[in-house]
Enzyme design. Structure first.
Site, PDB file in Angstrom:
ATOM      1  N   CYS A   2       5.666  -1.502   7.031  1.00 45.42           N
ATOM      2  CA  CYS A   2       4.877  -2.106   7.876  1.00 45.42           C
ATOM      3  C   CYS A   2       5.342  -1.850   9.358  1.00 45.42           C
ATOM      4  O   CYS A   2       6.324  -1.261   9.497  1.00 45.42           O
ATOM      5  CB  CYS A   2       4.850  -3.815   7.653  1.00 45.42           C
ATOM      6  SG  CYS A   2       4.443  -3.868   5.862  1.00 45.42           S
ATOM      7  N   GLY A  28       1.191   1.476   8.339  1.00 44.00           N
ATOM      8  CA  GLY A  28       0.661   0.592   7.405  1.00 44.00           C
ATOM      9  C   GLY A  28      -0.791   0.782   7.800  1.00 44.00           C
ATOM     10  O   GLY A  28      -1.509   0.481   8.932  1.00 44.00           O
ATOM     11  N   ASN A 102       8.805  -6.622   8.302  1.00 48.05           N
ATOM     12  CA  ASN A 102       8.769  -5.169   7.954  1.00 48.05           C
ATOM     13  C   ASN A 102      10.016  -5.288   7.078  1.00 48.05           C
ATOM     14  O   ASN A 102      11.181  -5.155   7.396  1.00 48.05           O
ATOM     15  CB  ASN A 102       8.708  -4.557   8.950  1.00 48.05           C
ATOM     16  CG  ASN A 102       9.031  -2.727   8.599  1.00 48.05           C
ATOM     17  OD1 ASN A 102       9.772  -2.038   9.577  1.00 48.05           O
ATOM     18  ND2 ASN A 102       9.012  -2.281   7.451  1.00 48.05           N
ATOM     19  N   GLY A 103       9.928  -4.694   5.709  1.00 52.97           N
ATOM     20  CA  GLY A 103      10.808  -4.383   4.734  1.00 52.97           C
ATOM     21  C   GLY A 103      10.820  -5.045   3.358  1.00 52.97           C
ATOM     22  O   GLY A 103       9.414  -5.086   3.028  1.00 52.97           O
ATOM     23  N   TYR A 242      10.346  11.137   7.291  1.00 56.52           N
ATOM     24  CA  TYR A 242       9.115  10.838   7.019  1.00 56.52           C
ATOM     25  C   TYR A 242       8.326   9.950   8.083  1.00 56.52           C
ATOM     26  O   TYR A 242       7.215  10.153   8.544  1.00 56.52           O
ATOM     27  CB  TYR A 242       8.805  10.899   5.699  1.00 56.52           C
ATOM     28  CG  TYR A 242       7.327  10.337   5.151  1.00 56.52           C
ATOM     29  CD1 TYR A 242       6.398  11.107   5.304  1.00 56.52           C
ATOM     30  CD2 TYR A 242       6.998   9.038   5.028  1.00 56.52           C
ATOM     31  CE1 TYR A 242       4.928  11.084   5.115  1.00 56.52           C
ATOM     32  CE2 TYR A 242       5.692   8.683   4.911  1.00 56.52           C
ATOM     33  CZ  TYR A 242       4.496   9.710   4.847  1.00 56.52           C
ATOM     34  OH  TYR A 242       3.378   9.453   4.713  1.00 56.52           O
TER      35      TYR A 242
HETATM   36  P1  AMP Z   1       3.197  13.709  -3.754  1.00 58.42           P
HETATM   37  O1  AMP Z   1       2.049  14.349  -3.882  1.00 58.42           O
HETATM   38  O2  AMP Z   1       3.315  12.519  -4.585  1.00 58.42           O
HETATM   39  O3  AMP Z   1       4.692  14.747  -4.068  1.00 58.42           O
HETATM   40  O4  AMP Z   1       3.406  13.227  -2.335  1.00 58.42           O
HETATM   41  C1  AMP Z   1       4.226  13.970  -1.352  1.00 58.42           C
HETATM   42  C2  AMP Z   1       3.665  13.895   0.105  1.00 58.42           C
HETATM   43  O5  AMP Z   1       3.543  12.262   0.426  1.00 58.42           O
HETATM   44  C3  AMP Z   1       4.403  14.568   1.134  1.00 58.42           C
HETATM   45  O6  AMP Z   1       3.552  15.375   1.789  1.00 58.42           O
HETATM   46  C4  AMP Z   1       5.078  13.365   1.944  1.00 58.42           C
HETATM   47  O7  AMP Z   1       4.872  13.614   3.180  1.00 58.42           O
HETATM   48  C5  AMP Z   1       4.054  12.056   1.578  1.00 58.42           C
HETATM   49  N1  AMP Z   1       4.963  11.164   1.399  1.00 58.42           N
HETATM   50  C6  AMP Z   1       6.371  10.861   1.101  1.00 58.42           C
HETATM   51  N2  AMP Z   1       6.948   9.722   0.980  1.00 58.42           N
HETATM   52  C7  AMP Z   1       5.769   8.790   1.199  1.00 58.42           C
HETATM   53  C8  AMP Z   1       5.462   7.435   1.265  1.00 58.42           C
HETATM   54  N3  AMP Z   1       6.513   6.656   0.870  1.00 58.42           N
HETATM   55  N4  AMP Z   1       4.180   6.878   1.523  1.00 58.42           N
HETATM   56  C9  AMP Z   1       3.430   7.808   2.004  1.00 58.42           C
HETATM   57  N5  AMP Z   1       3.554   9.224   1.865  1.00 58.42           N
HETATM   58  C10 AMP Z   1       4.588   9.814   1.600  1.00 58.42           C
END
Ligand code: AMP
Length: 468
Positions: A2, A28, A102-103, A242
């Site tokens: 968040c 978020g 946030n957390g 990320y």
């Molecule tokens: P996936 O298709 O499930 O392997 O999602 C991978 C993609 O999701 C990558 O391009 C990451 O940049 C992104 N990603 C990784 N962790 C998260 C997260 N917690 N929330 C949203 N996007 C994520």
């Protein structure tokens, strides 16, 4: 995950908070909320959706006051309905209080059960509401002591901003999992999850709220104390990989610099002969630039991202997420046709995004596709505020990189090592952008399974699992 903002002492506190939340939108997208205090009464607006949609000019006009807190929500606990939107504002024996969190609290379910047995009635399904109930029960005369005592029973990750009628209080958990920063805009104090919020409102970054620190701002000015025993710092390394915006400085570091260096380390560890390096935009972009610089292979835009949809992963339902990849990205044939392509992304979660992207790049005529990931395999779920799926859904928890390469149908796939990641993060400490953090330690549980705070099975982070 968040994003939170707090403003003390600005005649347009709601507008400043609104702008800050805009800058934190990437943290978020499910709901946004602002609570203000005019010194006497609270005013609040909470809506499902993006910040720009949630607050019309009319809605902001309903939020008078010099004090304000705001929140953008991305559910790690509780469903994404309006009742779970924050800040939570309540009236209780001592007046009014609101909180934005946030957390993620690892003992929330256990605490909630106890509170409910004792008669508390919860309005939402989030872990954050537990804090409000604990606060309502505390008997101490001043709010900061009530907050400190309420938080004594809470375990997990919390960066918090509290609003009372004429006080703003910011708190960071003793491990400092999530960021929280202090800034100044002329005579007013601002708190925000990332410095990109300060940049937008032209506030000056002062310093981090330190792990375990409580910062109180009221008519007497700003004071701070550290009421809990010192704990080792465990800042979330995935914020660097990320989550945070690359133009932010958090944890004493430029997120952009860290990501670029992650890409350089990746190129050192996993070189491959190719014609072009392309990012998965936007999250893979700085690492892809680093990879290209280090390898000497030209960088190009092989995928174009539509900016008119939210982050696809962030949609809570898997079906929408699947649909989302095509909505979000399209290949540029002119860049890819006949080429050996290196595609750089920050992480693989379930593997569905990489698989679709590889297919897209091949369909655009690429001869070879090599996937490079600027972090180690994501093998474990996060219990401290990043929305990761259960362990069984994380492809790297049960598959080797070779097996994942077969699944995503690429010619080769390689991840940055944990050492490489930690070196990149350590090398980027930049004293001029904040306090240098010698010996800073990180939480890397999603890559290693080393959880700094234990959770008891059945009470793990998510009330969502109990409710759904
Ligand atoms: P996936 O298709 O499930 O392997 O999602 C991978 C993609 O999701 C990558 O391009 C990451 O940049 C992104 N990603 C990784 N962790 C998260 C997260 N917690 N929330 C949203 N996007 C994520």
């Amino acid at each position: 995950m968040c994003g939170i903002v707090g403003v003390y002492g600005h005649p347009e506190a709601a507008n400043i908070t609104y702008l800050g939340l805009h800058a934190l939108q990437h943290r978020g997208q499910e709901a946004a909320g602002i609570v203000t205090s005019d010194g006497d009464r609270f005013h609040q607006v909470k809506r499902v959706g993006l910040v720009g949609d949630a607050f019309s000019r009319g809605a902001l006009a309903e939020l008078p006051g010099h004090l304000s807190i705001g929140h953008v929500r991305y559910s790690t606990s509780g469903d994404s309905s309006l009742r779970n939107a924050q800040p939570f504002a309540v009236e209780y024996a001592h007046g009014s209080v609101a909180v934005a969190h946030n957390g993620n609290l690892v003992n929330a379910a256990e605490l909630r059960r106890k509170l409910e047995i004792d008669g508390s009635i919860f309005q939402s399904t989030t872990d954050s509401e537990v804090i409000v109930h604990l606060l309502a029960r505390a008997r101490e005369p001043d709010i900061e002591t009530r907050i400190v005592n309420a938080l004594r029973s809470v375990d997990g990750a919390y960066s918090l901003v509290f609003l009372a009628e004429s006080k703003l209080i910011a708190v960071r958990d003793p491990n400092g999992f999530r960021p929280l920063l202090l800034g100044r805009l002329r005579d007013s104090f601002i708190f925000a999850s990332e410095t990109c919020a300060f940049d937008l409102i032209e506030a000056e970054f002062i310093r981090e709220v330190e792990p375990g620190e409580v910062v109180v701002v009221d008519s007497k000015g700003l004071r701070s104390f550290k009421p809990w025993p010192e704990a080792s710092r465990r800042f979330c390394v995935f914020e660097h990989v990320y989550f945070a915006r690359p133009d932010s400085h958090i944890d004493g570091r430029s997120v952009y610099r860290v990501r670029e260096l992650l890409g350089r380390k990746l190129a050192e560890e996993h070189p491959v002969d190719a014609d072009v390096v392309i990012p998965v935009p936007d999250s893979g972009t700085p690492a892809a630039i680093g990879y290209a610089r280090q390898s000497g292979i030209p960088y190009d835009f092989g995928l174009i991202r539509s900016h008119y949809i939210g982050r696809t992963f962030i949609e809570p339902q898997q079906s929408i997420r699947h649909f989302g990849v095509k909505l979000k990205l399209n290949a540029v044939k002119e860049v890819l046709h006949g080429k050996r392509v290196i595609i750089v992304d920050d992480s693989i979660v379930r593997g569905t995004t990489s698989r679709k992207i590889v297919k897209m790049i091949r369909a655009a005529g690429a001869r070879e596709v090599h996937v490079r990931i600027s972090s180690p395999p994501t093998t474990h779920p996060c219990y401290y505020g990043i929305d990761t799926p259960t362990r069984s859904e994380l492809i790297a928890s049960s598959h080797s990189p070779e097996e994942i390469a077969r699944y995503v149908t690429c010619d080769s796939l390689a991840y940055l090592s944990r050492d490489g990641m930690m070196k990149a993060v350590s090398l980027c400490g930049a004293p001029e952008i904040g306090k240098a953090l010698p010996g800073a330690h990180y939480c890397d549980a999603c890559f290693t399974g080393n959880y700094p705070i234990e959770f008891k099975p059945g009470t793990i982070s998510s009330l969502k699992r109990i409710v759904n």
